[in-house]
Design an enzyme around this catalytic site. Structure first.
Site, PDB file in Angstrom:
ATOM      1  CE  LYS A   1     -39.815  43.053 -49.298  1.00 41.48           C
ATOM      2  NZ  LYS A   1     -39.525  43.560 -47.949  1.00 41.48           N
TER       3      LYS A   1
HETATM    4  C1  PLP Z   1     -38.545  43.655 -46.882  1.00 43.60           C
HETATM    5  C2  PLP Z   1     -38.757  43.826 -45.437  1.00 43.60           C
HETATM    6  C3  PLP Z   1     -37.724  43.693 -44.503  1.00 43.60           C
HETATM    7  C4  PLP Z   1     -36.285  43.530 -44.897  1.00 43.60           C
HETATM    8  O1  PLP Z   1     -36.060  42.364 -45.604  1.00 43.60           O
HETATM    9  P1  PLP Z   1     -34.787  42.194 -46.517  1.00 43.60           P
HETATM   10  O2  PLP Z   1     -34.921  40.832 -47.058  1.00 43.60           O
HETATM   11  O3  PLP Z   1     -33.605  42.369 -45.667  1.00 43.60           O
HETATM   12  O4  PLP Z   1     -34.876  43.247 -47.577  1.00 43.60           O
HETATM   13  C5  PLP Z   1     -38.045  43.755 -43.155  1.00 43.60           C
HETATM   14  N1  PLP Z   1     -39.305  43.956 -42.746  1.00 43.60           N
HETATM   15  C6  PLP Z   1     -40.325  44.110 -43.608  1.00 43.60           C
HETATM   16  C7  PLP Z   1     -41.691  44.327 -43.099  1.00 43.60           C
HETATM   17  C8  PLP Z   1     -40.071  44.058 -44.976  1.00 43.60           C
HETATM   18  O5  PLP Z   1     -41.064  44.227 -45.832  1.00 43.60           O
END
Ligand code: PLP
Length: 306
Positions: free
Chosen positions: A160
């Site tokens: 992320k």
């Molecule tokens: C944060 C995110 C998600 C969802 O992740 P969670 O852990 O469920 O919050 C999905 N795709 C992308 C690109 C993200 O940045």
């Protein structure tokens, strides 16, 4: 809502600062090059007070994201867990969106800078439904984006990481400019990948399908839905999904910490099912909402009371 005008405290490098004092310099490295990692975490009101959902999993992913971009976080797992619980408590929030973020400071400029410090901030505020109350009930329309596709060879989608979101934002803007609510991003093989910040699920003949995690961020909500589907007697398969598969699906939804479980009722000009929130989507959504609010004791171990 102007973010910088909110009131409260922000945790920054171990100190609790007033909201308006949590500032950085314009020569902050991450501002220029997207060299940061972050998390989106939520706390919900439960009968025993506010509780953070799957805090350990989020903090673990934050450290993994940092590892993937070669960043070393100068705090321990426990320190960051405690700081997240603390910031919800300090701001007296019953429901909170928590945003931990690790970034390189303004100690150096240029890609070769080798004297950069890793800074960590954690903010928390009350943030309702990411796409609005109407959308989480009645569903959204998504546009299949023409933007360049994601490729399995780059492992960076597992992080992320701030830089990844330039791409997500362009795809989302394209969808919004065309009158849709969200983008549906494809991979290099034209398989369905995910939304700009959400994972994708579809339902066909009472079975759930979601793209394999080789080109998507393996969301914690995605994993949660896979786990709770067993309780609902639903089968889930991870497989390659084409846009045509989606167009003839009975139901579809997006998942994410921010988006929670958001029904998808239309893709491009095709209605999904009858164009309203599906039965199974509603069931999954209710199970998820019960779970995060502490109404399902089986999953108490996922809740961290603040
Ligand atoms: C944060 C995110 C998600 C969802 O992740 P969670 O852990 O469920 O919050 C999905 N795709 C992308 C690109 C993200 O940045």
């Amino acid at each position: 809502m102007i973010m910088s005008d909110l009131k409260g405290k922000i945790w920054m490098d171990g100190d609790l600062l007033e909201w308006s004092d949590a500032k950085i310099h314009v020569l902050t490295h991450t501002l220029h090059y997207g060299t940061g990692v972050f998390e989106g975490v939520r706390a919900y009101e439960t009968s025993a007070g506010p509780a953070i959902f799957r805090l350990n999993d989020h903090t673990r992913r934050l450290f993994n994201s940092a590892d993937l971009i070669g960043m070393s976080i100068p705090y321990s797992f426990e320190e960051l867990n405690n700081a997240q619980a603390n910031i919800v408590r300090e701001n007296k929030l019953n429901n909170a969106y928590i945003r931990p973020m690790c970034f390189y400071g303004s100690e150096g400029m240029g890609l070769r800078a080798d004297n950069l410090k890793v800074h960590v901030c954690i903010a928390a505020w009350d943030w309702g439904s990411y796409l609005g109350d109407d959308k989480i009930t009645n569903g959204i329309k998504v546009k299949v984006t023409d933007f360049p596709k994601r490729c399995e060879k780059s492992m960076l989608h597992k992080a992320k990481a701030s830089g990844n979101y330039l791409y997500s934002m362009l795809a989302l803007k394209d969808a919004l400019n065309s009158g849709f609510d969200e983008a549906l991003i494809l991979d290099v093989d034209n398989n369905v990948n995910e939304g700009s910040g959400e994972n994708f699920f579809m339902v066909k003949d009472d079975i759930l399908y979601t793209p394999r995690d080789h080109t998507v961020l393996n969301g914690i909500t995605r994993q949660t839905i896979i786990d709770i589907s067993k309780d609902l007697d639903l089968k889930v398969f991870e497989k390659d999904i084409s846009v045509d598969d989606v167009k003839v699906a009975d139901e579809a939804f997006f998942t994410g910490t921010a988006a929670e479980v958001t029904p998808v009722i239309q893709v491009d000009q095709s209605k999904i099912g009858d164009g309203t929130t599906g039965k199974i989507t509603r069931k999954v959504q209710k199970e998820y909402f019960d779970l995060i609010r502490g109404k399902n004791t089986k999953y108490d171990h996922w809740l961290t009371r603040v």
